[in-house]
Motif scaffolding. Structure first.
Motif, PDB file in Angstrom:
ATOM      1  N   GLU A   3      -6.483  -0.700   3.048  1.00 14.21           N
ATOM      2  CA  GLU A   3      -5.627  -0.284   1.931  1.00 14.21           C
ATOM      3  C   GLU A   3      -5.307   1.204   2.025  1.00 14.21           C
ATOM      4  O   GLU A   3      -4.157   1.615   1.787  1.00 14.21           O
ATOM      5  N   SER A   4      -6.307   2.018   2.377  1.00  9.17           N
ATOM      6  CA  SER A   4      -6.060   3.459   2.517  1.00  9.17           C
ATOM      7  C   SER A   4      -5.112   3.748   3.668  1.00  9.17           C
ATOM      8  O   SER A   4      -4.221   4.606   3.557  1.00  9.17           O
ATOM      9  N   ALA A   5      -5.294   3.028   4.768  1.00 11.20           N
ATOM     10  CA  ALA A   5      -4.402   3.231   5.913  1.00 11.20           C
ATOM     11  C   ALA A   5      -2.983   2.820   5.574  1.00 11.20           C
ATOM     12  O   ALA A   5      -2.006   3.472   5.989  1.00 11.20           O
ATOM     13  N   GLU A   6      -2.812   1.737   4.808  1.00 10.05           N
ATOM     14  CA  GLU A   6      -1.476   1.301   4.407  1.00 10.05           C
ATOM     15  C   GLU A   6      -0.817   2.317   3.492  1.00 10.05           C
ATOM     16  O   GLU A   6       0.396   2.572   3.600  1.00 10.05           O
ATOM     17  N   ILE A   7      -1.599   2.912   2.591  1.00 13.57           N
ATOM     18  CA  ILE A   7      -1.050   3.951   1.702  1.00 13.57           C
ATOM     19  C   ILE A   7      -0.610   5.166   2.510  1.00 13.57           C
ATOM     20  O   ILE A   7       0.415   5.796   2.210  1.00 13.57           O
ATOM     21  N   ASP A   8      -1.364   5.500   3.548  1.00 12.76           N
ATOM     22  CA  ASP A   8      -1.016   6.651   4.384  1.00 12.76           C
ATOM     23  C   ASP A   8       0.130   6.365   5.341  1.00 12.76           C
ATOM     24  O   ASP A   8       0.537   7.258   6.102  1.00 12.76           O
ATOM     25  N   GLY A   9       0.639   5.138   5.342  1.00 15.65           N
ATOM     26  CA  GLY A   9       1.780   4.804   6.178  1.00 15.65           C
ATOM     27  C   GLY A   9       1.438   4.327   7.567  1.00 15.65           C
ATOM     28  O   GLY A   9       2.322   4.273   8.435  1.00 15.65           O
ATOM     29  N   ALA A  10       0.181   3.949   7.820  1.00 17.56           N
ATOM     30  CA  ALA A  10      -0.208   3.473   9.146  1.00 17.56           C
ATOM     31  C   ALA A  10       0.316   2.063   9.373  1.00 17.56           C
ATOM     32  O   ALA A  10       0.229   1.203   8.491  1.00 17.56           O
ATOM     33  N   GLY A  11       0.864   1.824  10.547  1.00 16.28           N
ATOM     34  CA  GLY A  11       1.353   0.498  10.887  1.00 16.28           C
ATOM     35  C   GLY A  11       0.242  -0.414  11.371  1.00 16.28           C
ATOM     36  O   GLY A  11      -0.932  -0.022  11.469  1.00 16.28           O
TER      37      GLY A  11
END
Length: 307
Positions: free
Chosen positions: A200-208
């Motif tokens: 979830e944190s990676a998705e918020i940071d824009g990680a694909g």
């Protein structure tokens, strides 16, 4: 003034120390240690016997047990190792085993890592049913696939004789297919145990998807990957049947297991060389296991509990 027995210093601690529960715990530990030592001895004694036999002359091997060599007078020799290294094509076979084992380990683990990530954290139609089918394949003996797979390879020219540029391609493909179900199952269980907050944190940071996979999932999955490498590499290195079927027993492509099996003829002559050859073939598996054993238990237990 007299002091009551119950009030004397150390009396309560002594009573607690020798309580039935304390005695039961101590006995349980003793039984556990005895069982572990017994199982260890049961595994070590046959191996020690093979090691001692590998240094005994043939005349002694055929007339007495290996334990008699431990008593004076000692009679040890390195002739068995000299004959194994000199009379057989072990150098080429050693290289062939590497050429089969390394790609046969890397290819299925690489594919399984992508598949396990998809089954664990990506949603698509039929995900659970497909994963259930993959797990069900584990119950099918691989011997049932030898004839149809080999017929398919021959019909499409995927044989060692036709592929001079890649004579080991058939066995690579075979080991990839045979190793994928277990690899996907083991890695999927580990990936599912990873905290969802990371994704979830990676998705918020824009990680694909690929960024999450290579930057988060793989670094955290080193124990599981190392355990899988041990399983897959040792299985392929010690395999005889799959390699014999898909690449044959020609000296230029035969792995170490096939060459060692050919040390004895149909009448059983030369069996005394197998002990020396066995320890020669154990060098690489021991190095692989000892170098990765610190990850082994963590990788096997990973995913067994959710937390």
């Amino acid at each position: 003034m007299s002091i009551a027995v119950a009030d004397r210093p150390g009396t309560a601690a002594t009573a607690a120390r020798f309580s039935p529960r304390w005695i039961s715990d101590r006995l349980s530990k003793v039984v556990l240690h005895v069982a572990v030592i017994g199982l260890t001895a049961a595994w070590i004694v046959p191996t020690a016997g093979i090691l001692v036999t590998s240094f005994r002359p043939f005349s002694k091997i055929s007339t007495s047990g290996w334990w008699t060599a431990l008593a004076p007078s000692f009679s040890f020799t390195v002739d068995n190792y000299s004959k194994v290294l000199g009379s057989s094509n072990l150098g080429q076979s050693f290289f062939n085993s590497f050429m089969i084992s390394i790609p046969g380990t890397i290819i299925p683990i690489a594919i399984a890592a992508f598949a396990a990530y998809a089954f664990s954290w990506m949603k698509f139609w039929g995900r659970d049913w497909i994963f259930l089918g993959i797990v069900g394949v584990l119950a099918i003996p691989l011997q049932l696939s030898f004839v149809p797979v080999l017929s398919f390879f021959v019909a499409h020219g995927i044989t060692s004789a036709n592929l001079s540029w890649a004579p080991f391609l058939p066995v690579w493909l075979a080991h990839t297919g045979y190793g994928l179900p277990f690899s996907i199952y083991l890695l999927a269980n580990f990936f599912r145990a990873l905290p969802s907050d990371l994704f979830e944190s990676a998705e918020i940071d824009g990680a694909g998807t690929l960024t999450v996979f290579f930057r988060i999932v793989l670094p955290l999955s080193v124990p599981a990957l190392a355990s899988l490498v041990i399983f897959q590499f040792l299985w392929i290195w010690n395999d005889l049947l799959v390699a014999l079927i898909y690449v044959g027993g020609a000296p230029e492509v035969a792995p170490l297991t096939v060459t060692l099996a050919n040390l004895t003829n149909s009448l059983g002559q030369g069996y005394h060389l197998l002990t020396a050859a066995a320890f020669f073939s154990m060098i690489i598996p021991l190095i692989v296991f000892l170098s990765l054993q610190r990850y082994f238990v963590r990788g096997i237990l990973a995913g067994s509990v959710k937390g």
